[in-house]
Design an enzyme around this catalytic site. Structure first.
Site, PDB file in Angstrom:
ATOM      1  N   GLU A 139     -11.442-116.756  66.842  1.00  0.00           N
ATOM      2  CA  GLU A 139     -12.689-116.232  67.363  1.00  0.00           C
ATOM      3  C   GLU A 139     -12.764-114.800  67.789  1.00  0.00           C
ATOM      4  O   GLU A 139     -11.927-114.362  68.756  1.00  0.00           O
ATOM      5  CB  GLU A 139     -13.454-117.122  68.442  1.00  0.00           C
ATOM      6  CG  GLU A 139     -15.067-116.715  68.455  1.00  0.00           C
ATOM      7  CD  GLU A 139     -15.618-117.663  69.538  1.00  0.00           C
ATOM      8  OE1 GLU A 139     -16.635-118.214  69.137  1.00  0.00           O
ATOM      9  OE2 GLU A 139     -15.126-117.806  70.708  1.00  0.00           O
ATOM     10  N   SER A 141     -15.328-112.266  67.619  1.00  0.00           N
ATOM     11  CA  SER A 141     -16.334-111.630  68.668  1.00  0.00           C
ATOM     12  C   SER A 141     -15.935-112.009  70.083  1.00  0.00           C
ATOM     13  O   SER A 141     -15.636-113.067  70.506  1.00  0.00           O
ATOM     14  CB  SER A 141     -17.705-112.191  68.113  1.00  0.00           C
ATOM     15  OG  SER A 141     -18.795-111.957  69.075  1.00  0.00           O
ATOM     16  N   ASN A 330     -14.096-107.915  77.539  1.00  0.00           N
ATOM     17  CA  ASN A 330     -12.981-108.274  76.741  1.00  0.00           C
ATOM     18  C   ASN A 330     -13.023-109.675  76.247  1.00  0.00           C
ATOM     19  O   ASN A 330     -13.621-110.573  76.973  1.00  0.00           O
ATOM     20  CB  ASN A 330     -11.411-108.084  77.398  1.00  0.00           C
ATOM     21  CG  ASN A 330     -11.383-106.529  78.026  1.00  0.00           C
ATOM     22  OD1 ASN A 330     -11.565-105.705  77.048  1.00  0.00           O
ATOM     23  ND2 ASN A 330     -11.103-106.537  78.977  1.00  0.00           N
ATOM     24  N   LYS A 331     -12.310-110.073  75.288  1.00  0.00           N
ATOM     25  CA  LYS A 331     -12.340-111.546  74.649  1.00  0.00           C
ATOM     26  C   LYS A 331     -11.774-112.393  75.754  1.00  0.00           C
ATOM     27  O   LYS A 331     -12.316-113.402  75.891  1.00  0.00           O
ATOM     28  CB  LYS A 331     -11.681-111.552  73.462  1.00  0.00           C
ATOM     29  CG  LYS A 331     -11.883-112.854  72.516  1.00  0.00           C
ATOM     30  CD  LYS A 331     -12.808-113.310  72.361  1.00  0.00           C
ATOM     31  CE  LYS A 331     -13.230-114.730  71.937  1.00  0.00           C
ATOM     32  NZ  LYS A 331     -14.435-115.129  71.844  1.00  0.00           N
ATOM     33  N   VAL A 332     -10.554-112.036  76.133  1.00  0.00           N
ATOM     34  CA  VAL A 332     -10.042-112.904  76.992  1.00  0.00           C
ATOM     35  C   VAL A 332     -10.112-112.369  78.695  1.00  0.00           C
ATOM     36  O   VAL A 332      -9.764-111.339  78.605  1.00  0.00           O
ATOM     37  CB  VAL A 332      -8.326-113.031  76.783  1.00  0.00           C
ATOM     38  CG1 VAL A 332      -7.805-114.154  77.940  1.00  0.00           C
ATOM     39  CG2 VAL A 332      -8.533-113.858  75.429  1.00  0.00           C
TER      40      VAL A 332
END
Length: 336
Positions: A139, A141, A330-332
């Site tokens: 993923e 996005s 941020n993504k994570v």
């Protein structure tokens, strides 16, 4: 975000074709040795999926489920009695220490630990006794869509196999087609109201409340709208003071015992001058947005959020923003 949202149905089809024997085995274990307590461990969108899973477990199996404040373990070193408990962690990345640490704590203390996680090689996946991959694929996005839907499906699979309910499990198999249909819903009426908006209340109740929480988060993340989620049972308390002429409300009136009250709330809020976006199935004449439905009402939130995600991505672009790169995010997210 839009591409990944559209792909949810295909990924759920893949998810439903794998790991059914492991879910069945876990269900047999939980029926043979019912847990003394049940907690969920999650953050952000994953916590909303956990809320949906918790509602299913409580409604279908009668076990009370609590959302664990992770800081009890990561910061307070609280002496929690976890033997014979069930801890269910949900995560897209499986990386955040404050999600991993409680699962390790519970497992070491004699609990059954389950990780519903997209990254099958992550620290969370390797820390839990039962790791159930979401099979949502990478993923990219920042705003989770397909992994959130897969997390809800995983929670439903866990519940269905624990309950050993063939009808519910068969209904799950119809989700890929229902998700594909949901992605084609026309929610352009919401764009007209929300493109100029600065704030909104998102309302649900019961099994639809986790969906309201998720929708409010996405409106914050991708469109910078000050969105707050409330239960339809709570909005008449303090939140009512904020509602004035033209105030936008998005109400998710999914099928089930809470629907009648939410339809009545929509009528009352319109009478107070609010700009109501009532999302309801097509048999509700007064709806503004058509909610897709699944094979069973308990699965309706899964397809309903799919329709919302498509609109949310379109709304972000209409507001001149990039839904794939929300500012400051941020993504994570790593927390402890």
């Amino acid at each position: 975000m839009l591409k990944e949202a559209y792909s949810a149905g295909a990924h759920v089809a893949s998810q439903l074709g794998q790991d059914r024997d492991r879910y069945a085995e876990l269900g047999r274990q939980l029926r043979g040795a019912p847990p003394a307590s049940v907690v969920t461990v999650a953050r952000g969108s994953s916590d909303h999926a956990a809320g949906y899973c918790a509602y299913l477990i409580m409604a279908r199996l009668g076990h009370i489920v609590a959302s664990l404040p992770m800081s009890l373990i990561t910061l307070n070193d609280a002496p929690l009695m976890v033997r014979n408990a069930l801890a269910i962690a949900i995560s897209q990345s499986g990386q955040s220490p404050d999600v991993v640490a409680p699962i390790r704590y519970f497992r070491e203390g004699g609990a059954t630990t389950v990780a519903l996680v997209n990254d099958a090689s992550s620290p969370l996946a390797t820390s839990a006794e039962w790791s159930m991959p979401l099979h949502a694929g990478p993923e990219l996005s920042v705003a989770a869509t397909k992994s959130f839907i897969a997390s809800m499906v995983a929670g439903a699979l866990l519940t269905g196999h624990w309950q050993n309910e063939p009808g519910f499990l068969a209904a799950l198999d119809t989700l890929p087609e229902a998700l594909a249909m949901a992605s084609q819903c026309d929610w352009s009426a919401a764009l007209e109201v929300l493109t100029p908006a600065t704030n909104i209340m998102v309302v649900g109740r019961g099994i639809s409340f986790p969906m309201a929480l998720e929708a409010a988060l996405k409106l914050k993340e991708t469109s910078a709208i000050q969105a707050e989620a409330f239960s339809g049972a709570e909005i008449k308390h303090g939140p009512m003071a904020l509602i004035n002429d033209g105030y936008p409300l998005l109400i998710f009136a999914t099928r089930g015992p809470t629907q009648a009250g939410l339809l009545k709330l929509a009528e009352e809020m319109r009478g107070r001058g609010a700009k109501v976006l009532l999302a309801a199935p097509d048999n509700v004449a007064e709806r503004n947005l058509t909610l897709p439905i699944a094979a069973m009402p308990d699965l309706d939130p899964i397809v309903a959020i799919q329709a919302f995600y498509v609109m949310a991505a379109q709304l972000s672009l209409a507001r001149g923003m990039d839904p794939d790169r929300p500012r400051h995010l941020n993504k994570v997210t790593i927390t402890s």
